[in-house]
Design an enzyme around this catalytic site. Sequence first.
Site, mmCIF file in Angstrom:
data_model
loop_
_atom_site.group_PDB
_atom_site.id
_atom_site.type_symbol
_atom_site.label_atom_id
_atom_site.label_comp_id
_atom_site.label_asym_id
_atom_site.label_seq_id
_atom_site.Cartn_x
_atom_site.Cartn_y
_atom_site.Cartn_z
ATOM 1 N N LYS A 152 0.836 -1.209 0.000
ATOM 2 C CA LYS A 152 0.000 0.000 0.000
ATOM 3 C C LYS A 152 0.873 1.263 0.000
ATOM 4 O O LYS A 152 0.647 2.174 -0.789
ATOM 5 C CB LYS A 152 -0.895 -0.002 1.249
ATOM 6 C CG LYS A 152 -1.587 1.306 1.507
ATOM 7 C CD LYS A 152 -2.528 1.259 2.683
ATOM 8 C CE LYS A 152 -1.937 1.729 3.994
ATOM 9 N NZ LYS A 152 -1.629 3.166 4.067
ATOM 10 N N ASN A 153 1.874 1.292 0.874
ATOM 11 C CA ASN A 153 2.647 2.519 1.034
ATOM 12 C C ASN A 153 3.655 2.742 -0.096
ATOM 13 O O ASN A 153 4.344 3.758 -0.125
ATOM 14 C CB ASN A 153 3.355 2.528 2.394
ATOM 15 C CG ASN A 153 2.357 2.705 3.537
ATOM 16 O OD1 ASN A 153 1.190 3.001 3.303
ATOM 17 N ND2 ASN A 153 2.817 2.505 4.762
ATOM 18 N N ARG A 197 -5.075 10.327 4.374
ATOM 19 C CA ARG A 197 -3.984 11.292 4.536
ATOM 20 C C ARG A 197 -2.979 11.253 3.393
ATOM 21 O O ARG A 197 -2.410 12.266 3.016
ATOM 22 C CB ARG A 197 -3.210 10.980 5.815
ATOM 23 C CG ARG A 197 -3.762 11.506 7.072
ATOM 24 C CD ARG A 197 -2.802 11.164 8.173
ATOM 25 N NE ARG A 197 -1.437 11.591 7.816
ATOM 26 C CZ ARG A 197 -0.961 12.788 8.019
ATOM 27 N NH1 ARG A 197 -1.690 13.699 8.596
ATOM 28 N NH2 ARG A 197 0.276 13.092 7.654
ATOM 29 N N CYS A 251 -5.817 11.916 12.871
ATOM 30 C CA CYS A 251 -6.234 10.524 12.730
ATOM 31 C C CYS A 251 -7.002 10.160 13.975
ATOM 32 O O CYS A 251 -6.994 10.903 14.943
ATOM 33 C CB CYS A 251 -5.008 9.629 12.696
ATOM 34 S SG CYS A 251 -4.325 9.490 11.082
ATOM 35 N N ARG A 300 -1.458 14.385 13.053
ATOM 36 C CA ARG A 300 -0.300 13.989 12.240
ATOM 37 C C ARG A 300 0.056 15.175 11.363
ATOM 38 O O ARG A 300 -0.534 15.399 10.325
ATOM 39 C CB ARG A 300 -0.642 12.736 11.410
ATOM 40 C CG ARG A 300 -0.750 11.520 12.290
ATOM 41 C CD ARG A 300 -1.188 10.318 11.526
ATOM 42 N NE ARG A 300 -0.195 9.803 10.611
ATOM 43 C CZ ARG A 300 -0.426 8.748 9.826
ATOM 44 N NH1 ARG A 300 -1.598 8.149 9.851
ATOM 45 N NH2 ARG A 300 0.521 8.319 9.018
ATOM 46 N N PRO A 301 1.044 15.946 11.807
ATOM 47 C CA PRO A 301 1.368 17.200 11.128
ATOM 48 C C PRO A 301 1.987 16.984 9.743
ATOM 49 O O PRO A 301 2.464 15.888 9.435
ATOM 50 C CB PRO A 301 2.391 17.849 12.068
ATOM 51 C CG PRO A 301 2.970 16.726 12.863
ATOM 52 C CD PRO A 301 1.938 15.651 12.929
ATOM 53 N N ASP A 338 4.082 19.677 8.659
ATOM 54 C CA ASP A 338 5.000 20.820 8.643
ATOM 55 C C ASP A 338 6.285 20.528 7.872
ATOM 56 O O ASP A 338 6.827 21.389 7.184
ATOM 57 C CB ASP A 338 5.328 21.265 10.081
ATOM 58 C CG ASP A 338 5.859 20.119 10.931
ATOM 59 O OD1 ASP A 338 5.251 19.044 10.921
ATOM 60 O OD2 ASP A 338 6.899 20.292 11.598
ATOM 61 N N LEU A 339 6.775 19.280 7.947
ATOM 62 C CA LEU A 339 8.032 18.947 7.260
ATOM 63 C C LEU A 339 7.845 18.952 5.739
ATOM 64 O O LEU A 339 8.746 19.340 4.998
ATOM 65 C CB LEU A 339 8.554 17.588 7.725
ATOM 66 C CG LEU A 339 8.914 17.487 9.216
ATOM 67 C CD1 LEU A 339 9.197 16.041 9.609
ATOM 68 C CD2 LEU A 339 10.123 18.375 9.536
ATOM 69 N N ASP A 389 3.781 0.323 12.105
ATOM 70 C CA ASP A 389 2.578 -0.279 11.504
ATOM 71 C C ASP A 389 2.373 -1.735 11.926
ATOM 72 O O ASP A 389 1.366 -2.350 11.556
ATOM 73 C CB ASP A 389 2.646 -0.183 9.971
ATOM 74 C CG ASP A 389 2.359 1.226 9.483
ATOM 75 O OD1 ASP A 389 1.911 2.063 10.290
ATOM 76 O OD2 ASP A 389 2.597 1.507 8.287
ATOM 77 N N ARG A 402 -8.965 -0.684 3.766
ATOM 78 C CA ARG A 402 -8.062 0.377 3.296
ATOM 79 C C ARG A 402 -6.688 -0.200 2.963
ATOM 80 O O ARG A 402 -6.031 0.289 2.046
ATOM 81 C CB ARG A 402 -7.869 1.436 4.395
ATOM 82 C CG ARG A 402 -9.016 2.412 4.540
ATOM 83 C CD ARG A 402 -8.596 3.557 5.429
ATOM 84 N NE ARG A 402 -7.227 3.935 5.112
ATOM 85 C CZ ARG A 402 -6.315 4.312 6.003
ATOM 86 N NH1 ARG A 402 -6.613 4.394 7.263
ATOM 87 N NH2 ARG A 402 -5.095 4.624 5.602
HETATM 88 C C1 UD1 Z 1 3.947 6.725 6.615
HETATM 89 C C2 UD1 Z 1 3.087 5.516 6.329
HETATM 90 C C3 UD1 Z 1 2.479 4.981 7.614
HETATM 91 C C4 UD1 Z 1 3.589 4.714 8.639
HETATM 92 C C5 UD1 Z 1 4.493 5.927 8.812
HETATM 93 C C6 UD1 Z 1 5.695 5.642 9.694
HETATM 94 C C7 UD1 Z 1 2.270 5.936 4.087
HETATM 95 C C8 UD1 Z 1 1.151 6.261 3.197
HETATM 96 N N1 UD1 Z 1 2.041 5.913 5.395
HETATM 97 O O1 UD1 Z 1 3.123 7.735 7.168
HETATM 98 O O2 UD1 Z 1 1.789 3.770 7.304
HETATM 99 O O3 UD1 Z 1 2.987 4.410 9.889
HETATM 100 O O4 UD1 Z 1 4.988 6.356 7.531
HETATM 101 O O5 UD1 Z 1 6.461 4.617 9.148
HETATM 102 O O6 UD1 Z 1 3.373 5.645 3.632
HETATM 103 N N2 UD1 Z 1 5.926 14.201 11.261
HETATM 104 C C9 UD1 Z 1 6.040 15.526 11.609
HETATM 105 N N3 UD1 Z 1 5.843 16.445 10.607
HETATM 106 C C10 UD1 Z 1 5.556 16.097 9.326
HETATM 107 C C11 UD1 Z 1 5.458 14.728 9.002
HETATM 108 C C12 UD1 Z 1 5.656 13.807 9.997
HETATM 109 O O7 UD1 Z 1 6.288 15.889 12.753
HETATM 110 O O8 UD1 Z 1 5.420 16.980 8.469
HETATM 111 C C13 UD1 Z 1 6.149 13.190 12.323
HETATM 112 C C14 UD1 Z 1 4.949 12.283 12.553
HETATM 113 O O9 UD1 Z 1 4.008 12.841 13.454
HETATM 114 C C15 UD1 Z 1 5.611 11.030 13.091
HETATM 115 C C16 UD1 Z 1 6.929 10.978 12.314
HETATM 116 O O10 UD1 Z 1 7.160 12.301 11.850
HETATM 117 O O11 UD1 Z 1 5.883 11.170 14.458
HETATM 118 C C17 UD1 Z 1 6.969 10.011 11.166
HETATM 119 O O12 UD1 Z 1 5.843 10.226 10.332
HETATM 120 P P1 UD1 Z 1 5.901 9.968 8.755
HETATM 121 O O13 UD1 Z 1 7.080 9.121 8.457
HETATM 122 O O14 UD1 Z 1 5.797 11.279 8.067
HETATM 123 O O15 UD1 Z 1 4.584 9.145 8.511
HETATM 124 P P2 UD1 Z 1 3.639 9.228 7.244
HETATM 125 O O16 UD1 Z 1 4.414 9.554 6.022
HETATM 126 O O17 UD1 Z 1 2.448 10.062 7.555
#
Ligand code: UD1
Length: 416
Positions: free
Chosen positions: A22-23, A92, A116, A121-122, A124-125, A303, A395
């Site tokens: 999926k990812n 998302r 969620c 789940r921000p 910002d990055l 996950d 999903r």
């Molecule tokens: C992706 C996966 C999800 C998995 C996660 C962690 C997809 C579609 N989803 O989610 O299944 O659980 O990786 O392996 O691939 N964060 C920030 N700011 C941001 C983005 C992230 O602070 O802009 C934080 C998040 O809150 C979290 C961490 O960074 O604590 C990692 O999140 P991230 O790797 O971005 O997860 P996703 O890409 O949303």
Amino acid sequence: MDKFIINGGKPLEGTVYIGGAKNAVLPAIAASLLASGISTISNAPQLRDVSTMCHLLRSLGAQIVFKDGVLTIDTANVNSFEAPYDIVKTMRASVYVLGPLIARFGKVLVSLPGGCAWGPRPIDLHLFGIKKLGAAISLDKGYINAAADTLHGAEIAFAKSSVGATGNVLMAAVTAKGKTVIRNAAVEPEITSLTENLVKMGAHIEGIGTSSLKISGVTSLEPLHTTVIPDRIEAGTFMAAGAIAGGKIILKNAEPSHLSAVIEKMRAAGISVKVGEEIIVESDGNILPADVLTDIYPGFPTDLQAQWIALMSVAKGNTVVEDTIFFDRFTHVAELNRLGADINVEANKAYIKGVDELKGAHVMSTDLRASASLILAGLRAKNQTEVHRIYHIDRGYESIEKKLQALGASIRRAPE
Ligand code: UD1
């Protein structure tokens, strides 16, 4: 809405085929937006998140056919650059169109994804990286509005490793003018797969598979032709199913090298895991306690945290499972306790006292991986378990009940 009815206590026996990840398929679909023309993505899993992503691309003007596991995506007539709230709120990962659309149109409007069931789940990055490439970003009425006449290469050092932010910024950077360096890039196999896909499309990227990606911008890309990598989370879930129910199952089409941390923990928990062309999991149902700390790849994946907690709920002793990626992803714990588990959560740690048996009950899924953990517990529990609100499971798992039935489990889908 459907529910699952599970009669637990049956060992699993047989072969299960692991589908495409999926990812990995979601960013591949988004990447197809970067080139005008017909892309093909093979080994695509039949999941609701895939349908949602296709729905989003169609709303942008793409034409998509999904037949025999192959997605054929024609992006020649893509003429919209808006990802609306109605679609983004259901998934998302819709935010993955941000990078490709700003790269292709110089402007994009994406609804903010919101939280969620298990917390904020921000993004910002993602925005930090896109800004560094020269886009002006404003937030208006719940939408991210990004615009740039031209994107230019930049040095982008992420404060935290993020799968989504790395993917988005990578897709925006491949056609930006000049050189981009992404530091602290995510190294999850799904990001490596995306990077390789972008190279297939004509992108120039060095450092593939490392946390330092160097991109030299190209002026245009070719359509994508690729095959989706195996889903390591589906594989890990089935390994946990074989372990908790007992028996012997063979996983085909899985990628063991993506599962090292999981295989190591399974072995620590007393489960036999043989790795060759296939993964063979054998268990007599006696589980040893094995603590887990989730981490970025190659660490133990968040996950699979919910599924691991289900497994440890019947271990012969006490276990601590700590989630360092998502601090409040524990909604499954209260439901597992309804089945007789003895688990307490404090901050981002679950303290699990192994119980002798789980007992069937009515439980409620709260999200995708929580649903999987409840199914696993139901396979072990005495008597009947009903798992409600199972729409979450579709999903991210293709026909999970059919795959489990083929292994001998008593599980069926029924209307509420
Ligand atoms: C992706 C996966 C999800 C998995 C996660 C962690 C997809 C579609 N989803 O989610 O299944 O659980 O990786 O392996 O691939 N964060 C920030 N700011 C941001 C983005 C992230 O602070 O802009 C934080 C998040 O809150 C979290 C961490 O960074 O604590 C990692 O999140 P991230 O790797 O971005 O997860 P996703 O890409 O949303």
